[in-house]
Design a protein around this motif. Structure first.
Motif, PDB file in Angstrom:
ATOM      1  N   GLU A 156       0.801  -1.224   0.000  1.00 46.10           N
ATOM      2  CA  GLU A 156       0.000   0.000   0.000  1.00 46.10           C
ATOM      3  C   GLU A 156       0.837   1.278   0.000  1.00 46.10           C
ATOM      4  N   ASP A 213       2.327   5.469   6.935  1.00 46.75           N
ATOM      5  CA  ASP A 213       2.240   6.251   5.702  1.00 46.75           C
ATOM      6  C   ASP A 213       1.899   7.708   6.026  1.00 46.75           C
ATOM      7  N   THR A 250      -1.717   2.509   7.158  1.00 43.95           N
ATOM      8  CA  THR A 250      -2.164   3.536   6.221  1.00 43.95           C
ATOM      9  C   THR A 250      -3.449   4.181   6.734  1.00 43.95           C
TER      10      THR A 250
END
Length: 420
Positions: free
Chosen positions: A28, A378, A411
């Motif tokens: 991701e 992230d 994320t």
């Protein structure tokens, strides 16, 4: 009379960076950006290493071919690499797949990404082409590779390094004689050939090639007319030259920029979550193998205007501090602790929170009391208060992307699912 000094070959060279790769093994982390645009080292992007090597080597003409989800990469290069000046015979071209050859064709392979822009390259008339991958972490003086190329009379010079044979399946692997002439080249073999006298290691391609421009164009045009070609340097162009011309190996040890004389050379393919995590954490060592403080060979990047990092509160159990960590601009560590971690620009840590072996990308917010270890977070993620990651492998794997080595990627979408 003083002897005339030879001009650097880099002055007559163009660096061409192949930066279109998706990097799907980063999961991701590359959903919204190409692999070369992924953040690295606290302030940089992965592509900054190849570009900085070119600038530091004296190359002043650069082209970057982009393709997969290129917006953040192009935006970064526009901000960080807009200092080249045409009046000084400098240029910086961003070359997205723009269907210049045919309205039906995107870049079909690494060689095709150069072939489709031959007219742009010709307009600058470089004598030499240095073809680079845009997704590796290393420091290297390309001028030394150019010198070897000219002195050896090679048709192509291939940058190479020694890797464990078991790890060579993802590389182009070559055999070379005592003079460095490449006698065989195979792309990503299932059973890589070992080095004579050292069967546990293989000679692997770095994805760095030096050509005379005219010869390269001949090969690209020939390959474009070859039925069944994959239009790829490692799969087609280099094996053809090995068989029909002269290909020479250039050892990375001959041109790498070391952190210190006694420290081994440093090159990393950060193509998996574990490799990316480990390479970032390498920078937290007391004497890291990759020197980011070297003013003689700096890594250029976007210089963000932001406030200095800040540490606040000084009482037992609520003391803002960091140990063996890299803390970037605009970070606030408020009554929290970071151990062996990297906090990128704009990270905020709430009181009583902690990170241990964490790679926290820009503008994340870590809530009060959160406890995180062995994580990659992230950009833009808001970690809920009291969240614990890194202590229950089963629970971590249910909620986040957990790697083979127990590193959790977190994320925004994963955090939203927790809230849902």
């Amino acid at each position: 009379m003083a002897e005339k000094r030879q001009a650097p070959l880099a002055r007559d060279a163009m660096a061409y960076v192949l930066a279109g790769g998706r990097g799907s093994r980063l999961m991701e982390l590359t959903d919204r950006r190409a692999k070369p645009a992924v953040y690295f080292g606290g302030m940089s992007r992965i592509i900054d290493f190849a570009l900085s090597n070119a600038i530091n080597s004296g190359i002043r003409r650069i082209g970057v071919a982009t393709q997969y989800k290129a917006h953040s990469l192009i935006r970064h290069m526009n901000r960080a690499w807009n200092f080249m000046r045409p009046e000084r015979n400098e240029s910086f071209d961003i070359l997205p797949a723009s269907q210049r050859i045919s309205e039906m064709m995107w870049y079909e392979g690494t060689a095709d990404a150069v072939y489709q822009n031959i007219d742009i390259i010709q307009s600058y008339a470089p004598k030499y082409m240095v073809i680079l991958a845009g997704d590796h972490i290393y420091k290297m003086d390309y001028e030394l590779m150019l010198q070897q190329h000219v002195n050896s009379g090679a048709d192509v010079t291939v940058g190479c390094l020694v890797v464990p044979r078991a790890e060579a399946t993802g590389f182009g692997v070559m055999a070379a004689d005592k003079k460095g002439t490449i006698t065989a080249f195979v792309e990503k073999p299932s059973d890589p050939p070992g080095i004579p006298g050292d069967p546990d290691h293989a000679l692997a391609s770095m994805g760095i090639y030096v050509f005379e421009t005219a010869f390269l164009f001949e090969q690209l045009r020939r390959d474009a007319e070859t039925p069944g070609s994959r239009r790829d340097f490692g799969g087609d162009i280099i094996p053809y030259i090995v068989k029909h011309g002269k290909a020479v190996a250039h050892r990375f040890t001959d041109s790498c920029i070391r952190a210190a004389d006694q420290i081994e050379e440093y090159w990393r393919d950060v193509g998996t979550l574990d490799a990316y995590f480990d390479a970032n954490l390498d920078l937290t060592d007391t004497v890291p193998k990759l020197n980011m403080y070297d003013r003689d060979w700096p890594i250029w990047t976007d210089q963000i205007i932001a406030a200095p990092a800040k540490f606040v509160h000084d009482e037992d159990g609520r003391r803002g501090h960091a140990i063996s960590s890299l803390i970037s601009q605009d970070c606030i560590v408020s009554g929290a602790v970071a151990k062996r971690s990297l906090l990128f620009t704009g990270v905020k840590m709430g009181s009583f929170s902690s990170v241990d072996e964490a790679v926290v990308l820009p503008h994340c917010n870590i809530g009060r009391g959160a406890r995180l270890s062995r994580v990659i977070i992230d950009s833009g993620v808001r970690i809920p208060e009291e969240l614990v990651v890194g202590e229950d492998p089963v629970l971590d794997a249910q909620r986040f992307r957990r790697s083979d080595n127990g590193v959790c990627l977190i994320t925004r979408a994963m955090i939203e699912q927790l809230k849902g």
